[in-house]
Design a protein around this motif. Structure first.
Motif, PDB file in Angstrom:
ATOM      1  N   THR A 278       0.941  -0.875   0.226  1.00 10.72           N
ATOM      2  CA  THR A 278       0.112   0.084   0.097  1.00 10.72           C
ATOM      3  C   THR A 278       1.204   1.217  -0.226  1.00 10.72           C
ATOM      4  O   THR A 278       2.016   1.193   0.345  1.00 10.72           O
ATOM      5  N   VAL A 279       0.311   1.816  -0.464  1.00 14.63           N
ATOM      6  CA  VAL A 279       0.636   3.487  -0.442  1.00 14.63           C
ATOM      7  C   VAL A 279       0.550   4.881  -0.006  1.00 14.63           C
ATOM      8  O   VAL A 279      -1.113   5.286  -0.539  1.00 14.63           O
TER       9      VAL A 279
ATOM     10  N   TYR B 118      -1.581   7.958   1.661  1.00 15.61           N
ATOM     11  CA  TYR B 118      -0.991   9.574   1.024  1.00 15.61           C
ATOM     12  C   TYR B 118      -1.736  10.714   1.789  1.00 15.61           C
ATOM     13  O   TYR B 118      -3.119   9.651   2.116  1.00 15.61           O
ATOM     14  N   PRO B 119      -1.690  11.558   2.157  1.00 18.29           N
ATOM     15  CA  PRO B 119      -2.674  12.586   2.852  1.00 18.29           C
ATOM     16  C   PRO B 119      -3.770  12.783   2.723  1.00 18.29           C
ATOM     17  O   PRO B 119      -3.564  14.055   1.515  1.00 18.29           O
ATOM     18  N   GLY B 120      -4.506  13.207   3.438  1.00 23.76           N
ATOM     19  CA  GLY B 120      -5.842  13.578   2.446  1.00 23.76           C
ATOM     20  C   GLY B 120      -6.638  13.125   1.249  1.00 23.76           C
ATOM     21  O   GLY B 120      -5.978  12.368   1.445  1.00 23.76           O
ATOM     22  N   ASP B 121      -7.073  14.063   0.658  1.00 24.97           N
ATOM     23  CA  ASP B 121      -7.989  13.229  -1.065  1.00 24.97           C
ATOM     24  C   ASP B 121      -6.396  12.985  -1.340  1.00 24.97           C
ATOM     25  O   ASP B 121      -6.916  13.118  -2.596  1.00 24.97           O
ATOM     26  N   GLY B 122      -5.214  13.918  -1.450  1.00 25.86           N
ATOM     27  CA  GLY B 122      -4.532  14.282  -2.371  1.00 25.86           C
ATOM     28  C   GLY B 122      -3.904  14.919  -3.201  1.00 25.86           C
ATOM     29  O   GLY B 122      -3.236  15.048  -4.325  1.00 25.86           O
ATOM     30  N   SER B 123      -5.512  16.130  -2.942  1.00 22.32           N
ATOM     31  CA  SER B 123      -5.231  17.113  -4.157  1.00 22.32           C
ATOM     32  C   SER B 123      -4.366  17.894  -4.519  1.00 22.32           C
ATOM     33  O   SER B 123      -4.261  19.334  -5.459  1.00 22.32           O
ATOM     34  N   GLN B 124      -3.552  18.029  -3.162  1.00 21.00           N
ATOM     35  CA  GLN B 124      -2.639  19.280  -2.507  1.00 21.00           C
ATOM     36  C   GLN B 124      -1.521  19.015  -3.136  1.00 21.00           C
ATOM     37  O   GLN B 124      -0.907  17.854  -4.077  1.00 21.00           O
ATOM     38  N   HIS B 125      -0.287  19.765  -3.618  1.00 22.93           N
ATOM     39  CA  HIS B 125       0.539  19.845  -4.347  1.00 22.93           C
ATOM     40  C   HIS B 125       1.826  20.245  -3.553  1.00 22.93           C
ATOM     41  O   HIS B 125       2.436  20.790  -2.136  1.00 22.93           O
ATOM     42  N   TRP B 126       2.848  19.660  -3.454  1.00 23.54           N
ATOM     43  CA  TRP B 126       4.051  19.581  -3.133  1.00 23.54           C
ATOM     44  C   TRP B 126       5.177  20.162  -4.451  1.00 23.54           C
ATOM     45  O   TRP B 126       5.532  19.332  -5.225  1.00 23.54           O
ATOM     46  N   SER B 127       5.859  20.621  -3.614  1.00 27.11           N
ATOM     47  CA  SER B 127       7.677  21.012  -4.308  1.00 27.11           C
ATOM     48  C   SER B 127       8.770  20.283  -4.157  1.00 27.11           C
ATOM     49  O   SER B 127       8.942  19.890  -2.589  1.00 27.11           O
ATOM     50  N   LEU B 128       8.887  19.209  -5.078  1.00 27.41           N
ATOM     51  CA  LEU B 128       9.626  18.287  -5.277  1.00 27.41           C
ATOM     52  C   LEU B 128      10.948  18.046  -5.630  1.00 27.41           C
ATOM     53  O   LEU B 128      11.466  19.539  -6.288  1.00 27.41           O
ATOM     54  N   VAL B 129      12.596  18.486  -4.711  1.00 28.26           N
ATOM     55  CA  VAL B 129      13.932  18.283  -5.555  1.00 28.26           C
ATOM     56  C   VAL B 129      14.362  16.906  -4.456  1.00 28.26           C
ATOM     57  O   VAL B 129      13.920  16.307  -4.008  1.00 28.26           O
TER      58      VAL B 129
ATOM     59  N   SER C 209       1.563  -2.000  -5.987  1.00 26.42           N
ATOM     60  CA  SER C 209       0.909  -1.479  -4.722  1.00 26.42           C
ATOM     61  C   SER C 209      -0.479  -0.982  -4.886  1.00 26.42           C
ATOM     62  O   SER C 209      -1.319  -0.867  -5.630  1.00 26.42           O
ATOM     63  N   LYS C 210      -1.266  -0.296  -3.529  1.00 20.13           N
ATOM     64  CA  LYS C 210      -2.282   0.239  -4.618  1.00 20.13           C
ATOM     65  C   LYS C 210      -2.576   1.079  -3.231  1.00 20.13           C
ATOM     66  O   LYS C 210      -1.824   1.608  -2.006  1.00 20.13           O
ATOM     67  N   ALA C 211      -2.848   2.985  -3.676  1.00 21.36           N
ATOM     68  CA  ALA C 211      -2.519   4.007  -3.391  1.00 21.36           C
ATOM     69  C   ALA C 211      -3.617   4.007  -2.190  1.00 21.36           C
ATOM     70  O   ALA C 211      -5.200   3.982  -2.942  1.00 21.36           O
ATOM     71  N   ILE C 212      -4.103   4.499  -1.199  1.00 21.47           N
ATOM     72  CA  ILE C 212      -5.049   4.891  -0.562  1.00 21.47           C
ATOM     73  C   ILE C 212      -4.766   6.044   0.158  1.00 21.47           C
ATOM     74  O   ILE C 212      -3.507   6.881   0.859  1.00 21.47           O
ATOM     75  N   SER C 213      -5.890   6.796   0.902  1.00 21.60           N
ATOM     76  CA  SER C 213      -6.133   7.483   1.179  1.00 21.60           C
ATOM     77  C   SER C 213      -6.085   7.802   2.412  1.00 21.60           C
ATOM     78  O   SER C 213      -6.397   7.257   3.366  1.00 21.60           O
TER      79      SER C 213
END
Length: 305
Positions: free
Chosen positions: A181-182, A184-195, A240-244
């Motif tokens: 499983t993976v 993720y936080p909340g509904d996943g609609s937010q964006h993270w700035s990655l590096v 795997s399966k992504a779950i909120s």
């Protein structure tokens, strides 16, 4: 010209990459680490290990005072991050007053911008730190105040770091490995700035050479994936399966850190590209997810610091 550079958090997730990058450039790098077992790994990367703890006795201060520069990357999420960071700043002040340190790179982060301006930020966006890093804005100013002692200071604000086996996204791969499983936080609609951590190390090396005194630099790859898209890429790569994890449960369990993971913010690194000549090589986490999974598998089961 090669320099003597002291790196805090040298066995940590981002500090190890930065210290190794500076050592490859020919600098004499002294890496502060709390654990003796990490010393050999530092030596293998051409880094001179210095055993010590920012929050403890500062037996290592003499080494810092005899360096030309310092790169502060250490972050202690277990023993009071603000207090440990303040101890590091005080050590830097002493090393500038009674030592030879004249160049400092101080690590902050994108969360000092809070929600930004409509979910976006650059270095001109007013600061409004999220609660989990409320202290960071003030500490940036303390670092910049070292200019009064003839120290050239630049502030670096990385986004969410990925690559290798550690970090939050490394934790996604670990969860996929263990549970398929993976989460993720909340509904996943937010964006993270990655590096990517390798690109981040390059940015620090460039900032050491070209960063202007008193300036701040945001460091992210400028991708615009939602958190759900990131998690689904990991899920697909790992079968795997992504779950909120519902936002309410997340905040109840993690308080301010959970709120930060729900924060929607993308940042611009145009200034770093323009002034430092920084060009990230890794610009699409989603496209590289399978390669990142293979990288995690190569070291994730048997972590090497």
């Amino acid at each position: 010209m090669n320099h003597r550079i002291f790196v805090t958090g040298a066995s940590g997730y981002i500090g190890s990459a930065i210290a190794a990058r500076l050592a490859r450039q020919g600098h004499k790098v002294f890496g502060l680490t709390r654990r003796r077992e990490y010393a050999k790994a530092l030596e293998a990367k051409g880094i001179l290990p210095v055993l010590g703890d920012l929050a403890g006795e500062q037996d290592w201060l003499g080494v810092l005072q005899n360096c030309d520069a310092a790169v502060h990357t250490a972050f202690d999420g277990e023993n009071g991050a603000a207090d440990v960071d303040h101890a590091a700043l005080e050590a830097l002040r002493l090393a500038s007053l009674d030592g030879r340190v004249r160049r400092v790179l101080y690590t902050s982060g994108t969360w000092v911008h809070g929600h930004g301006d409509g979910g976006q930020a650059d270095e001109c966006t007013p600061l409004s730190p999220l609660s989990v890093v409320q202290w960071r804005a003030a500490h940036e100013e303390i670092a910049l105040d070292l200019a009064a002692h003839d120290v050239s200071v630049a502030i670096l604000r990385p986004g969410m770091v990925y690559g290798e086996h550690r970090g939050l996204i490394g934790g996604w791969f670990a969860e996929a490995h263990d549970s398929h499983t993976v989460t993720y936080p909340g509904d996943g609609s937010q964006h993270w700035s990655l590096v990517h951590r390798d690109d981040l190390a390059d940015a620090y090396a460039l900032a050491f050479e070209h960063g202007k005194a008193g300036e701040r630099y945001l460091l992210a790859d400028e991708s615009r994936f939602t958190v759900k898209e990131l998690a689904e890429a990991v899920a697909e790569a790992t079968e795997s399966k992504a779950i909120s994890l519902p936002a309410g449960e997340l905040v109840k369990a993690m308080a301010g850190y959970g709120e930060a993971l729900l924060n929607d913010l993308t940042v611009s690194s145009a200034k770093a590209r323009r002034e430092l000549g920084w060009v990230p090589r890794h610009v699409s986490f989603v496209a590289e997810a399978r390669d990142l999974w293979r990288e995690w598998q190569s070291v994730g089961a048997t972590p090497v610091r």
